[in-house]
Write a protein that holds these residues in place. Sequence first.
Motif, PDB file in Angstrom:
ATOM      1  N   VAL A  44     -44.839   2.264  14.468  1.00 15.34           N
ATOM      2  CA  VAL A  44     -45.462   1.190  15.401  1.00 15.34           C
ATOM      3  C   VAL A  44     -46.650   1.832  16.185  1.00 15.34           C
ATOM      4  O   VAL A  44     -47.481   1.537  16.251  1.00 15.34           O
ATOM      5  CB  VAL A  44     -44.790   0.240  16.170  1.00 15.34           C
ATOM      6  CG1 VAL A  44     -45.245  -0.643  17.104  1.00 15.34           C
ATOM      7  CG2 VAL A  44     -43.779  -0.571  15.131  1.00 15.34           C
ATOM      8  N   ARG A  45     -46.291   3.043  16.683  1.00 16.84           N
ATOM      9  CA  ARG A  45     -47.268   3.841  17.339  1.00 16.84           C
ATOM     10  C   ARG A  45     -48.702   4.256  16.486  1.00 16.84           C
ATOM     11  O   ARG A  45     -49.648   4.050  17.238  1.00 16.84           O
ATOM     12  CB  ARG A  45     -46.704   5.221  17.839  1.00 16.84           C
ATOM     13  CG  ARG A  45     -45.396   5.139  18.868  1.00 16.84           C
ATOM     14  CD  ARG A  45     -45.166   6.470  19.429  1.00 16.84           C
ATOM     15  NE  ARG A  45     -43.781   6.236  20.117  1.00 16.84           N
ATOM     16  CZ  ARG A  45     -42.764   6.661  19.794  1.00 16.84           C
ATOM     17  NH1 ARG A  45     -42.616   7.021  18.554  1.00 16.84           N
ATOM     18  NH2 ARG A  45     -41.514   6.380  20.778  1.00 16.84           N
ATOM     19  N   THR A  46     -48.356   4.418  15.296  1.00 19.61           N
ATOM     20  CA  THR A  46     -49.814   4.675  14.684  1.00 19.61           C
ATOM     21  C   THR A  46     -50.142   3.400  13.665  1.00 19.61           C
ATOM     22  O   THR A  46     -51.258   3.514  12.896  1.00 19.61           O
ATOM     23  CB  THR A  46     -49.517   5.947  13.628  1.00 19.61           C
ATOM     24  OG1 THR A  46     -48.132   5.742  12.882  1.00 19.61           O
ATOM     25  CG2 THR A  46     -49.309   7.160  14.534  1.00 19.61           C
ATOM     26  N   ARG A  47     -49.249   2.672  13.503  1.00 21.45           N
ATOM     27  CA  ARG A  47     -49.675   1.429  12.450  1.00 21.45           C
ATOM     28  C   ARG A  47     -49.154   0.133  13.374  1.00 21.45           C
ATOM     29  O   ARG A  47     -48.157  -0.570  13.328  1.00 21.45           O
ATOM     30  CB  ARG A  47     -48.615   1.441  11.284  1.00 21.45           C
ATOM     31  CG  ARG A  47     -49.096   0.454  10.203  1.00 21.45           C
ATOM     32  CD  ARG A  47     -48.292   0.695   9.039  1.00 21.45           C
ATOM     33  NE  ARG A  47     -48.608  -0.368   7.739  1.00 21.45           N
ATOM     34  CZ  ARG A  47     -48.108  -0.109   6.777  1.00 21.45           C
ATOM     35  NH1 ARG A  47     -47.102   0.523   6.464  1.00 21.45           N
ATOM     36  NH2 ARG A  47     -48.433  -1.167   5.593  1.00 21.45           N
ATOM     37  N   PRO A  48     -49.902  -0.465  14.185  1.00 20.50           N
ATOM     38  CA  PRO A  48     -49.650  -1.472  15.118  1.00 20.50           C
ATOM     39  C   PRO A  48     -49.283  -2.565  14.423  1.00 20.50           C
ATOM     40  O   PRO A  48     -49.738  -2.788  13.281  1.00 20.50           O
ATOM     41  CB  PRO A  48     -51.131  -1.478  15.911  1.00 20.50           C
ATOM     42  CG  PRO A  48     -51.817  -0.488  15.828  1.00 20.50           C
ATOM     43  CD  PRO A  48     -51.567  -0.087  14.464  1.00 20.50           C
ATOM     44  N   VAL A  49     -48.579  -3.468  14.961  1.00 24.11           N
ATOM     45  CA  VAL A  49     -48.079  -4.875  14.388  1.00 24.11           C
ATOM     46  C   VAL A  49     -48.372  -6.055  15.345  1.00 24.11           C
ATOM     47  O   VAL A  49     -48.184  -5.708  16.490  1.00 24.11           O
ATOM     48  CB  VAL A  49     -46.643  -4.687  13.906  1.00 24.11           C
ATOM     49  CG1 VAL A  49     -46.532  -3.806  12.486  1.00 24.11           C
ATOM     50  CG2 VAL A  49     -45.534  -4.673  14.902  1.00 24.11           C
ATOM     51  N   ASP A  50     -48.224  -7.395  14.790  1.00 19.62           N
ATOM     52  CA  ASP A  50     -48.238  -8.429  15.717  1.00 19.62           C
ATOM     53  C   ASP A  50     -46.901  -8.926  15.998  1.00 19.62           C
ATOM     54  O   ASP A  50     -46.628  -9.884  16.961  1.00 19.62           O
ATOM     55  CB  ASP A  50     -49.289  -9.561  15.355  1.00 19.62           C
ATOM     56  CG  ASP A  50     -50.766  -8.720  15.333  1.00 19.62           C
ATOM     57  OD1 ASP A  50     -51.242  -8.532  16.138  1.00 19.62           O
ATOM     58  OD2 ASP A  50     -51.318  -8.696  13.991  1.00 19.62           O
ATOM     59  N   MET A  51     -45.868  -8.668  14.866  1.00 20.33           N
ATOM     60  CA  MET A  51     -44.708  -9.267  15.176  1.00 20.33           C
ATOM     61  C   MET A  51     -43.764  -8.368  14.344  1.00 20.33           C
ATOM     62  O   MET A  51     -44.082  -8.017  13.472  1.00 20.33           O
ATOM     63  CB  MET A  51     -44.897 -10.581  14.821  1.00 20.33           C
ATOM     64  CG  MET A  51     -43.411 -11.741  15.035  1.00 20.33           C
ATOM     65  SD  MET A  51     -43.780 -13.440  14.889  1.00 20.33           S
ATOM     66  CE  MET A  51     -44.833 -13.886  16.506  1.00 20.33           C
ATOM     67  N   ILE A  52     -42.371  -8.553  14.780  1.00 19.77           N
ATOM     68  CA  ILE A  52     -41.360  -8.069  14.116  1.00 19.77           C
ATOM     69  C   ILE A  52     -40.073  -8.734  13.841  1.00 19.77           C
ATOM     70  O   ILE A  52     -39.818  -9.452  14.895  1.00 19.77           O
ATOM     71  CB  ILE A  52     -40.634  -6.603  15.013  1.00 19.77           C
ATOM     72  CG1 ILE A  52     -41.842  -5.713  15.194  1.00 19.77           C
ATOM     73  CG2 ILE A  52     -39.545  -6.145  14.380  1.00 19.77           C
ATOM     74  CD1 ILE A  52     -41.623  -4.492  15.835  1.00 19.77           C
ATOM     75  N   PHE A  53     -39.837  -8.707  12.597  1.00 16.34           N
ATOM     76  CA  PHE A  53     -38.577  -9.506  12.210  1.00 16.34           C
ATOM     77  C   PHE A  53     -37.453  -8.488  11.882  1.00 16.34           C
ATOM     78  O   PHE A  53     -37.579  -7.650  11.015  1.00 16.34           O
ATOM     79  CB  PHE A  53     -38.820 -10.246  10.865  1.00 16.34           C
ATOM     80  CG  PHE A  53     -39.914 -11.379  11.064  1.00 16.34           C
ATOM     81  CD1 PHE A  53     -39.749 -12.670  11.872  1.00 16.34           C
ATOM     82  CD2 PHE A  53     -41.250 -11.155  11.016  1.00 16.34           C
ATOM     83  CE1 PHE A  53     -40.919 -13.463  11.976  1.00 16.34           C
ATOM     84  CE2 PHE A  53     -42.341 -11.991  11.161  1.00 16.34           C
ATOM     85  CZ  PHE A  53     -42.047 -13.142  11.679  1.00 16.34           C
ATOM     86  N   TYR A  54     -36.382  -8.908  12.522  1.00 15.32           N
ATOM     87  CA  TYR A  54     -35.281  -7.686  12.348  1.00 15.32           C
ATOM     88  C   TYR A  54     -33.948  -8.449  11.802  1.00 15.32           C
ATOM     89  O   TYR A  54     -33.681  -9.596  12.457  1.00 15.32           O
ATOM     90  CB  TYR A  54     -35.007  -7.352  13.692  1.00 15.32           C
ATOM     91  CG  TYR A  54     -33.806  -6.327  13.523  1.00 15.32           C
ATOM     92  CD1 TYR A  54     -33.818  -5.219  12.797  1.00 15.32           C
ATOM     93  CD2 TYR A  54     -32.580  -6.575  14.352  1.00 15.32           C
ATOM     94  CE1 TYR A  54     -32.919  -4.111  13.078  1.00 15.32           C
ATOM     95  CE2 TYR A  54     -31.376  -5.432  14.173  1.00 15.32           C
ATOM     96  CZ  TYR A  54     -31.716  -4.306  13.427  1.00 15.32           C
ATOM     97  OH  TYR A  54     -30.761  -3.321  13.589  1.00 15.32           O
ATOM     98  N   ASP A  55     -33.333  -8.135  10.755  1.00 13.41           N
ATOM     99  CA  ASP A  55     -32.305  -8.472   9.727  1.00 13.41           C
ATOM    100  C   ASP A  55     -30.805  -8.009  10.722  1.00 13.41           C
ATOM    101  O   ASP A  55     -30.706  -6.623  10.368  1.00 13.41           O
ATOM    102  CB  ASP A  55     -32.261  -8.188   8.586  1.00 13.41           C
ATOM    103  CG  ASP A  55     -31.011  -8.576   7.772  1.00 13.41           C
ATOM    104  OD1 ASP A  55     -30.064  -9.110   8.377  1.00 13.41           O
ATOM    105  OD2 ASP A  55     -30.731  -8.151   6.561  1.00 13.41           O
TER     106      ASP A  55
END
Length: 325
Positions: A44-55
Amino acid sequence: MTATSLVIGSSHKDNRTLLDKIQGTAAFSHIWKEKDVNRAISSVRTRPVDMIFYDVIDPARETYAWIHQLYADQKGCDVPVFLFARAGAEDEKIRGLEAGACDFLSFDTSAKELAARIRTHLEKKQQLTLLRQAKEDLEKQATTDGLTGLFNRRFFQRALEAEVARSSRLNQAFSLLLADIDHFKQINDLFGHLAGDAALKAIAGAIESSIRLSDTACRFGGEEFALIMPGTCGESAFHVAERLRRKIARLRIPELQEHPLTVSIGIRPVPAGDITDTTQVLAEADEALYTAKRHGRNRTEVHERLSPEGTDWSGTLSLPATQQA
């Protein structure tokens, strides 16, 4: 609104169903998957995301330490986290929410409900991002000179206090340089204030391109600049100042129509173990600057109390003629 999401978990049937529901919301332009949570959070530090879904495969054994890791990093501190599980007791859901997750849902949550929750949290993230950016902009405005982009006098005062304290605590030398544009009022009178602004910006650029990362350059006020140089004292500070003075004298600014642009520089070196305070350092650098002005301008002077007996610190006399501006 479009966004990027990260889905962390296994490839079992429920996870694939979740992915289908996420893709069906039309909120995300990019969705990428990762099975290993630690590798995912690091990325995530190098590939930013707007939301995370965790199973959540085993809620009873889940520590959610990765959520704390995510939110401790500036790159991930605003990212909403959805936790999904096939089944789980209420206290396990509470643990996930207390760890920082924004929501804890089951895999049978309808696509319509999921879409509504996603929109709500994306909007909150956008608001948080805007607020954080506004705060950073205000902080920058409070410490930066709007014309030159250098730090302003308010920041300079704090930086000088910190450097004097550091020098005293660690018994390390530093130097303070004050540089003043020669005949700046004449420049404004002859060519106008826009030309004066161009001169200030050009000198600021010359200073920025000449200093180390550890140095602090500021617009002290008006046509005066200040430079704090940790670990630099005596003759070394003098030669730094001379290189800067000659570099500025070689500047050619279209708005000044070949009119000469020079600076006078005063230095107050603070040797290791020299007990002093910010007021004294600044006052003695200022004395050296005005000595340079009185002696003809376009020169460097070191505060006389710190000049070795018999040493000619005059910037226009101590260097060979071939090195002069």
